[in-house]
Design an enzyme around this catalytic site. Structure first.
Site, mmCIF file in Angstrom:
data_model
loop_
_atom_site.group_PDB
_atom_site.id
_atom_site.type_symbol
_atom_site.label_atom_id
_atom_site.label_comp_id
_atom_site.label_asym_id
_atom_site.label_seq_id
_atom_site.Cartn_x
_atom_site.Cartn_y
_atom_site.Cartn_z
ATOM 1 N N TYR A 107 0.806 -1.220 0.000
ATOM 2 C CA TYR A 107 0.000 0.000 0.000
ATOM 3 C C TYR A 107 0.842 1.274 0.000
ATOM 4 O O TYR A 107 0.293 2.370 -0.089
ATOM 5 C CB TYR A 107 -0.916 0.024 1.233
ATOM 6 N N THR A 108 2.154 1.158 0.155
ATOM 7 C CA THR A 108 3.016 2.346 0.200
ATOM 8 C C THR A 108 3.928 2.383 -1.023
ATOM 9 O O THR A 108 4.167 1.360 -1.667
ATOM 10 C CB THR A 108 3.888 2.359 1.469
#
Length: 443
Positions: A107-108
């Site tokens: 997600y990053t």
């Protein structure tokens, strides 16, 4: 295999494993201040493109023989974990209260920071390379950063027989010390400094037995009235959750009346005492009671420039040794630039020679490139393929004037390179000027 032989085999395997952990996993290298996993992700991410953390971690695996380095990447991007992050993180990369609470790597996203591009990737064209763990690819032996990265950000590691706990130092202090050393001035020991909390150690005491230094960091508070204070800063190394637990314990023991924790983007904890208490005590008493301090013993163990030896060192020694070592690569830089320039100069001379010998007219009449190259070799052209591939319109008097101007400029630049190669003090001046630029841009 008898027992004694088996025992010796186990001891040797254990020794080899200890050495492997020390050199290849746990301790940073003095050369670029990085552990191998950190170096590998920076090498794979050197194009500077934004990429998912998980994607970069996966792309690194062909040269990384261990578990996925996604935590390594996240740690290098954490703004609350580093004085200057080597990756710029997009997404959840910790908070002031929980610096290591970064999001899942899927997600990053990250990209190398501008600081990394300017400082860590300096002279990337001449970094030494080595085979990766299975001899299928190459990876850097080390980068050539302009500053000793080992001193910049907190660095902790444990290996067999060695522990490394390198405290963070202010970029300004590091660069200033380097400039002083390069200019022949004395390098002074400075106190560690952690930029995210704007927290500098207040003192350092050297252990005469180990020569390690124990540094003390303090937090800050402001007095609201005679019975209340507002804590505005925790010391480096003090976890918010553990500090609040200590306050709760003080309430149970009746040593404070209570506390209200409003911390979020800033530390904001109001501590309540009995009426008039603050009029009867000193600041040091409050710091001690609340444990608004933290001590850290610095064990500055690093891998030396040979890539094998463990060196127990200190701030002053690192600055001196690193700066002297890094200066040697300025010779290699200009040696490479001179070689490239000489190739360019010869091409320019070949163009002028070709124009003087009417190669444009000859080219129109030749039947093949091989025939043209035979003529070029006859008249003394060095770069046959380059000249034979030029379009005919390049062989004009106007083009000759432009080429002569470029040649004159290149010859002047050549004098500059030769001058730098022959004078170390001039190379020192170049290094100092680049360090000042780093300080101006990031200090």
């Amino acid at each position: 295999m008898n027992i004694s032989v088996g025992s010796e085999y186990i001891k040797e395997q254990r020794r080899q494993y200890f050495l492997y952990v020390i050199e290849s996993r746990a301790l940073p290298h003095l050369s670029d201040g990085l552990k191998p996993a950190q170096r590998r992700v920076l090498w794979i991410g050197k194009n500077g493109d934004k990429t998912k953390t998980a994607t970069l971690a996966g792309a690194t695996m062909p040269i990384h023989p261990h578990a996925s380095p996604d935590d390594v990447i996240s740690g290098m991007a954490g703004p609350w974990s580093n004085n200057i992050p080597l990756f710029t993180g997009i997404g959840a990369f910790g908070t002031m209260l929980v610096p290591n609470s970064w999001g899942a790597p899927r997600y990053t996203s990250v990209k190398v920071s501008e600081f990394t591009k300017d400082v860590v990737y300096a002279d990337i064209e001449i970094i030494p390379m080595q085979q990766n763990y299975d001899d299928t690819l190459e990876e850097p032996t080390h980068f050539l950063p302009l500053i000793p990265i080992a001193l910049l950000n907190p660095n902790f590691g444990i290996a067999g027989g060695f522990q490394s706990n390198i405290l963070p130092y202010d970029l300004k202090d590091i660069v200033t010390a380097q400039i002083n050393h390069l200019n022949g001035k004395k390098v002074e020991q400075v106190l560690p400094y952690f930029k995210p909390l704007d927290c500098r150690a207040v003192s350092g005491i050297t252990d005469p037995k180990t020569n390690n230094v124990k540094y003390t960091f303090e937090g800050s508070y402001e007095q609201i009235n005679s019975s209340e204070i507002r804590i505005t800063k925790l010391p480096y190394g003090k976890e918010h959750a553990k500090f609040v637990d200590h306050l709760a314990k003080l309430v149970e023991e009746g040593k404070i009346q209570g506390y209200d924790d409003h911390s979020k983007d800033k530390i904001n904890i109001i501590v309540k005492f009995v009426r008039g208490f603050l009029n009867r005590v000193q600041r040091a008493d409050i710091i001690f009671l609340l444990k608004l301090f933290n001590t850290e013993t610095e064990n500055m163990n690093v891998i030396d420039f040979d890539g094998e030896t463990v060196l127990s060192t200190n701030f002053v020694d690192v600055v001196k040794r690193f700066s002297d070592w890094r200066l040697t690569f300025y010779y290699k830089r200009y040696e490479r630039l001179l070689d490239l320039l000489d190739l360019d100069i010869q091409r320019l001379k070949d163009v002028i020679l070709a124009i003087n010998k009417n190669v444009g007219g000859v080219a129109v009449k030749t039947k093949s490139k091989v025939e043209l190259e035979d003529f070029l070799e006859y008249i003394g052209v060095v770069h046959l393929d380059y000249i034979s591939s030029l379009p005919v319109y390049r062989f004009t008097e106007e083009e000759k004037k432009k080429t002569q101007k470029r040649l004159d400029e290149a010859l002047e630049k050549r004098k500059e390179y030769v001058d730098l190669l022959s004078d170390e003090q001039k190379r020192v001046k170049v290094y100092v000027s680049e360090l000042k630029e780093v300080l101006k841009k990031y200090g």
